[in-house]
Design a protein around this motif. Structure first.
Motif, PDB file in Angstrom:
ATOM      1  N   GLN A 119       4.350  -6.997  -6.372  1.00 45.84           N
ATOM      2  CA  GLN A 119       5.605  -6.958  -7.119  1.00 45.84           C
ATOM      3  C   GLN A 119       5.992  -5.530  -7.496  1.00 45.84           C
ATOM      4  OE1 GLN A 119       5.171  -9.596 -10.491  1.00 45.84           O
ATOM      5  NE2 GLN A 119       4.461 -11.303  -9.211  1.00 45.84           N
ATOM      6  N   ASP A 120       5.001  -4.646  -7.565  1.00 45.78           N
ATOM      7  CA  ASP A 120       5.245  -3.241  -7.886  1.00 45.78           C
ATOM      8  C   ASP A 120       5.389  -2.377  -6.642  1.00 45.78           C
ATOM      9  OD1 ASP A 120       5.139  -3.757 -10.635  1.00 45.78           O
ATOM     10  OD2 ASP A 120       2.952  -3.565 -10.649  1.00 45.78           O
ATOM     11  N   GLY A 121       5.441  -3.002  -5.482  1.00 41.80           N
ATOM     12  CA  GLY A 121       5.677  -2.250  -4.250  1.00 41.80           C
ATOM     13  C   GLY A 121       4.443  -1.926  -3.441  1.00 41.80           C
ATOM     14  N   TRP A 122       3.229  -2.242  -3.942  1.00 39.07           N
ATOM     15  CA  TRP A 122       2.025  -2.016  -3.169  1.00 39.07           C
ATOM     16  C   TRP A 122       1.903  -3.106  -2.116  1.00 39.07           C
ATOM     17  CZ3 TRP A 122      -0.919   2.272  -4.496  1.00 39.07           C
ATOM     18  CH2 TRP A 122      -0.606   2.864  -5.720  1.00 39.07           C
ATOM     19  N   ARG A 123       1.469  -2.767  -0.927  1.00 42.18           N
ATOM     20  CA  ARG A 123       1.379  -3.736   0.170  1.00 42.18           C
ATOM     21  C   ARG A 123      -0.056  -3.782   0.711  1.00 42.18           C
ATOM     22  NH1 ARG A 123       4.963  -5.510  -1.855  1.00 42.18           N
ATOM     23  NH2 ARG A 123       7.130  -5.689  -1.217  1.00 42.18           N
ATOM     24  N   PRO A 124      -0.650  -4.995   0.773  1.00 39.75           N
ATOM     25  CA  PRO A 124      -2.005  -5.083   1.308  1.00 39.75           C
ATOM     26  C   PRO A 124      -2.063  -4.685   2.775  1.00 39.75           C
ATOM     27  CG  PRO A 124      -1.055  -7.270   1.013  1.00 39.75           C
ATOM     28  CD  PRO A 124      -0.104  -6.302   0.388  1.00 39.75           C
ATOM     29  N   VAL A 125      -3.123  -3.997   3.134  1.00 44.68           N
ATOM     30  CA  VAL A 125      -3.339  -3.630   4.542  1.00 44.68           C
ATOM     31  C   VAL A 125      -3.709  -4.897   5.316  1.00 44.68           C
ATOM     32  CG1 VAL A 125      -4.847  -2.354   6.120  1.00 44.68           C
ATOM     33  CG2 VAL A 125      -4.036  -1.279   3.995  1.00 44.68           C
ATOM     34  N   THR A 126      -3.085  -5.052   6.467  1.00 39.75           N
ATOM     35  CA  THR A 126      -3.389  -6.195   7.328  1.00 39.75           C
ATOM     36  C   THR A 126      -3.880  -5.694   8.672  1.00 39.75           C
ATOM     37  OG1 THR A 126      -1.086  -6.306   8.062  1.00 39.75           O
ATOM     38  CG2 THR A 126      -1.717  -7.702   6.197  1.00 39.75           C
ATOM     39  N   ALA A 127      -4.575  -6.549   9.389  1.00 38.01           N
ATOM     40  CA  ALA A 127      -5.119  -6.155  10.692  1.00 38.01           C
ATOM     41  C   ALA A 127      -4.014  -5.966  11.704  1.00 38.01           C
ATOM     42  CB  ALA A 127      -6.086  -7.233  11.174  1.00 38.01           C
ATOM     43  N   HIS A 164       3.868  11.847  -8.286  1.00 35.79           N
ATOM     44  CA  HIS A 164       3.405  10.466  -8.354  1.00 35.79           C
ATOM     45  C   HIS A 164       3.003   9.933  -6.982  1.00 35.79           C
ATOM     46  CE1 HIS A 164       3.954   9.394 -12.581  1.00 35.79           C
ATOM     47  NE2 HIS A 164       4.891  10.313 -12.564  1.00 35.79           N
ATOM     48  N   ARG A 165       3.666  10.379  -5.925  1.00 38.08           N
ATOM     49  CA  ARG A 165       3.253   9.963  -4.582  1.00 38.08           C
ATOM     50  C   ARG A 165       1.817  10.399  -4.312  1.00 38.08           C
ATOM     51  NH1 ARG A 165       7.058  12.183  -0.133  1.00 38.08           N
ATOM     52  NH2 ARG A 165       5.545  11.089   1.188  1.00 38.08           N
ATOM     53  N   GLN A 166       1.489  11.642  -4.665  1.00 35.78           N
ATOM     54  CA  GLN A 166       0.136  12.135  -4.440  1.00 35.78           C
ATOM     55  C   GLN A 166      -0.866  11.460  -5.373  1.00 35.78           C
ATOM     56  OE1 GLN A 166      -0.153  16.567  -3.262  1.00 35.78           O
ATOM     57  NE2 GLN A 166       1.656  16.460  -4.592  1.00 35.78           N
ATOM     58  N   ALA A 167      -0.481  11.273  -6.635  1.00 35.96           N
ATOM     59  CA  ALA A 167      -1.374  10.616  -7.589  1.00 35.96           C
ATOM     60  C   ALA A 167      -1.701   9.194  -7.134  1.00 35.96           C
ATOM     61  CB  ALA A 167      -0.746  10.605  -8.977  1.00 35.96           C
ATOM     62  N   ASN A 168      -0.729   8.510  -6.543  1.00 30.82           N
ATOM     63  CA  ASN A 168      -0.965   7.158  -6.037  1.00 30.82           C
ATOM     64  C   ASN A 168      -1.881   7.154  -4.820  1.00 30.82           C
ATOM     65  OD1 ASN A 168       0.625   5.808  -7.912  1.00 30.82           O
ATOM     66  ND2 ASN A 168       2.465   5.844  -6.631  1.00 30.82           N
ATOM     67  N   PRO A 199      -7.800  -3.106   0.539  1.00 32.00           N
ATOM     68  CA  PRO A 199      -6.989  -1.899   0.745  1.00 32.00           C
ATOM     69  C   PRO A 199      -5.494  -2.205   0.608  1.00 32.00           C
ATOM     70  CG  PRO A 199      -7.769  -2.730   2.865  1.00 32.00           C
ATOM     71  CD  PRO A 199      -8.406  -3.581   1.803  1.00 32.00           C
ATOM     72  N   TYR A 200      -4.796  -1.326  -0.093  1.00 33.62           N
ATOM     73  CA  TYR A 200      -3.354  -1.441  -0.290  1.00 33.62           C
ATOM     74  C   TYR A 200      -2.684  -0.125   0.077  1.00 33.62           C
ATOM     75  CZ  TYR A 200      -3.618  -5.795  -3.041  1.00 33.62           C
ATOM     76  OH  TYR A 200      -3.824  -7.093  -3.462  1.00 33.62           O
ATOM     77  N   MET A 201      -1.509  -0.234   0.669  1.00 30.05           N
ATOM     78  CA  MET A 201      -0.669   0.941   0.900  1.00 30.05           C
ATOM     79  C   MET A 201       0.154   1.217  -0.348  1.00 30.05           C
ATOM     80  SD  MET A 201      -1.533   1.794   3.915  1.00 30.05           S
ATOM     81  CE  MET A 201      -0.362   3.141   4.110  1.00 30.05           C
ATOM     82  N   THR A 202       0.379   2.491  -0.630  1.00 34.30           N
ATOM     83  CA  THR A 202       1.179   2.878  -1.784  1.00 34.30           C
ATOM     84  C   THR A 202       2.625   2.443  -1.595  1.00 34.30           C
ATOM     85  OG1 THR A 202       1.646   5.039  -0.802  1.00 34.30           O
ATOM     86  CG2 THR A 202      -0.305   4.880  -2.217  1.00 34.30           C
ATOM     87  N   PRO A 203       3.413   2.389  -2.675  1.00 35.14           N
ATOM     88  CA  PRO A 203       4.808   1.948  -2.556  1.00 35.14           C
ATOM     89  C   PRO A 203       5.637   2.749  -1.555  1.00 35.14           C
ATOM     90  CG  PRO A 203       4.150   1.889  -4.851  1.00 35.14           C
ATOM     91  CD  PRO A 203       3.019   2.538  -4.094  1.00 35.14           C
ATOM     92  N   THR A 204       5.284   4.028  -1.344  1.00 36.25           N
ATOM     93  CA  THR A 204       6.030   4.832  -0.379  1.00 36.25           C
ATOM     94  C   THR A 204       5.479   4.694   1.035  1.00 36.25           C
ATOM     95  OG1 THR A 204       4.667   6.725  -1.066  1.00 36.25           O
ATOM     96  CG2 THR A 204       6.877   6.537  -2.030  1.00 36.25           C
TER      97      THR A 204
END
Length: 221
Positions: A213-221, A86-90, A193-198
């Motif tokens: 809420q599902d652990g994805w984090r937006p990329v910031t400058a 799942h890490r790779q699939a994400n 762009p979002y970083m994966t939960p891991t």
């Protein structure tokens, strides 16, 4: 600067960002395609690849995992976000439209399969478009293509007519590279762009706080 030089420069910016901030996505990049593989692909699909597209494939032959079966058997009961599959699939749908960069072998299958089927061509007609990306998550049933005649990208999806984006490969990649470095949505598609939960992979979504809420984090400058 020529179109293919712009493609090379834009991709260099994207890959540098991936190597620093999304190493799992970066690790899924395949080795460069050979000129012979590119020529064979052109012969099979009956379409000559533009120089800009050839330049991209001479850097990498897409990604491993564009077909998720390449990542191995999906676990029936994953251990959570740290599950390797799942890490790779994400992390595989990391191009600036939230899709996977197709290896040449999948360019061939997508050209002769879903993209041709959606275009409504007869058996005697050759589809003039070349698939570039497709959604690994949705089993390559939607993606982007390049029209070699105009040099413009377009989108294709199940039960929809192909739609031109009215931008070329270089402009699309440049927009994605700048969106990554500035931490903002792309101007062409409005995807962020979002970083994966891991925290080691990249993908792109329409801006929506529910992803966080599902652990994805937006990329910031």
């Amino acid at each position: 600067m020529t179109e293919h030089a712009r493609v090379q420069a834009a991709w260099e910016r994207i890959e540098e960002w991936l190597s620093r901030y999304a190493p799992l996505s970066h690790s899924l990049l395949r080795e460069p395609a050979t000129p012979e593989q590119i020529e064979q692909t052109e012969q099979v699909i009956g379409v000559a690849l533009p120089l800009a597209m050839k330049a991209l494939y001479l850097i990498h032959d897409g990604v491993r995992g564009a077909d998720l079966d390449e990542l191995g058997e999906q676990p029936f009961a994953p251990r959570g976000e740290d599950d390797p599959w799942h890490r790779q699939a994400n992390a595989v749908d990391f191009m600036p439209n939230g899709q996977a960069w197709l290896p040449l072998e999948h360019v061939i299958t997508a050209h002769g399969g879903p993209l041709s089927a959606l275009s409504g061509l007869s058996d005697q007609e050759t589809l003039p478009y070349v698939p570039v990306t497709a959604s690994a998550k949705y089993t390559m049933m939607d993606g982007t293509y390049l029209d070699p005649t105009t040099g413009l990208l377009g989108t294709w999806a199940d039960a929809q007519e192909p739609i031109s984006l009215a931008v070329g490969l270089a402009e699309w990649l440049e927009d994605g590279a700048t969106a990554l470095t500035e931490g903002r949505p792309t101007r062409i598609l409005g995807m962020r762009p979002y970083m994966t939960p891991t925290g080691d992979g990249l993908t792109w979504f329409d801006p929506d706080p529910t992803y966080e809420q599902d652990g994805w984090r937006p990329v910031t400058a």
